[in-house]
Design an enzyme around this catalytic site. Structure first.
Site, short mmCIF file in Angstrom:
data_model
loop_
_atom_site.label_atom_id
_atom_site.label_comp_id
_atom_site.label_asym_id
_atom_site.label_seq_id
_atom_site.Cartn_x
_atom_site.Cartn_y
_atom_site.Cartn_z
N ASP A 204 0.78 -1.21 -0.02
CA ASP A 204 -0.17 0.11 -0.12
C ASP A 204 0.85 1.30 -0.07
O ASP A 204 0.26 2.49 -0.11
CB ASP A 204 -0.95 -0.16 1.26
CG ASP A 204 -2.08 0.89 0.96
OD1 ASP A 204 -2.61 1.33 -0.03
OD2 ASP A 204 -2.64 1.42 2.27
N THR A 228 -7.43 5.43 -0.74
CA THR A 228 -7.70 4.34 -1.39
C THR A 228 -9.17 3.90 -1.31
O THR A 228 -9.71 4.03 -0.35
CB THR A 228 -6.93 3.36 -0.93
OG1 THR A 228 -5.58 3.61 -0.73
CG2 THR A 228 -6.91 1.94 -1.50
N GLN A 278 -4.84 -1.45 -7.59
CA GLN A 278 -5.62 -0.36 -6.62
C GLN A 278 -6.37 0.55 -7.39
O GLN A 278 -5.55 1.21 -8.24
CB GLN A 278 -4.65 0.05 -5.76
CG GLN A 278 -5.09 0.88 -4.66
CD GLN A 278 -4.18 1.33 -3.63
OE1 GLN A 278 -3.50 2.52 -3.49
NE2 GLN A 278 -3.82 0.36 -2.62
#
Length: 285
Positions: A204, A228, A278
């Site tokens: 991440d 996100t 993502q």
């Protein structure tokens, strides 16, 4: 083992509250909200605790629904959705204050043999000789408000060495690609499951911001939001996070206030060990 890596591994050891119900502590990295990688790692740890040792995580798909409070623990509820001959699936809800902040679906598989092929590892400079993210930021310490020093210069459990230098304080438009070497800061256990949780945590970092490289923006830009929405990951081959892994990231699209990023993670032998995708909000106000 470094203190910060030990703290991260401690966060992944959840307290069993009841059948399939776990409690995880939170780590405040200075942003008030829980770091998304922490929630991913803890949710994967919770799911694995409902499975036998012969089933290894091979993929997960997750959604971030609400910001988590970094000063409060998180409850993880695991739903046993399927146990087949080869695959098992688990659904995990992460909750705070009676509300779901994160959902994850994970799939686990017994060890099998099959066809083999993979993308080629890009030809980039190796990690030796590259400056760490910390040292690059330290060069600009005088330009960063003192109130942010504790957050920016706090020791992290993962060391990052970017191939591409990007000035987050004065960003210039560049290719929608970012390549970063990363490894655990200390000695990781031999347990492959734990290495996967920590890689999920690390995946991440440095990810969604790649989508704003072509626009000359950064997470420090004024009147700008980046957050996100979802995160998916596939594990292809065994690896050890004790050695350097290359995170090769690109952003194929940005539109409608959202940016999409994709990542390939290679070990130093050139083996593709994991892939990530993502999508997140990127808004200029």
């Amino acid at each position: 083992m470094s203190k910060v890596l030990g703290e991260l591994l401690g966060l992944l050891k959840l307290e069993l509250l009841d059948d399939n119900l776990f409690l995880g502590q939170s780590q405040d990295l200075g942003f008030h909200s829980v770091f998304g990688g922490q929630v991913i790692g803890q949710a994967l740890s919770a799911a694995k605790q409902t499975l036998t040792d012969d089933r290894q995580l091979h993929s997960f798909h997750s959604y971030f629904l609400r910001p988590g409070d970094a000063k409060k623990p998180i409850t993880y509820l695991v739903e046993v959705t399927r146990d087949g001959r080869s695959f098992s699936t688990r659904r995990v809800q992460a909750m705070q204050n009676g509300k779901t902040i994160f959902n994850l679906m994970a799939s686990f598989q017994i060890e099998e043999q099959g066809f083999e092929h993979q993308d080629q590892m890009p030809d980039v400079a190796g990690p030796d000789g590259l400056m760490s993210m910390f040292d690059l930021q330290l060069q600009h310490k005088d330009k960063i408000p003192e109130s942010m020093h504790d957050t920016i210069f706090a020791e992290r459990p993962i060391e990052f060495r970017p191939v591409k230098e990007y000035d987050w304080l004065d960003p210039q438009k560049s290719e929608a690609r970012n390549q970063v070497w990363m490894r655990a800061k200390g000695t990781m256990p031999d347990d492959l499951s734990i290495n996967k949780y920590v890689l999920g945590y690390a995946s991440d970092y440095n990810f969604l911001p790649t989508a704003v490289h072509p626009h000359g923006k950064s997470i420090w830009s004024r009147d700008f939001q980046i957050a996100t929405i979802d995160h998916a990951m596939w594990f292809h081959r065994p690896f050890s996070f004790n050695d350097w892994l290359l995170y090769d990231i690109d952003s194929p699209s940005a539109s409608s206030g959202r940016g999409l990023v994709r990542g390939k993670i290679f070990n130093r032998a050139g083996e593709l060990v994991a892939s990530t995708v993502q999508e997140g909000v990127i808004r200029q106000y």
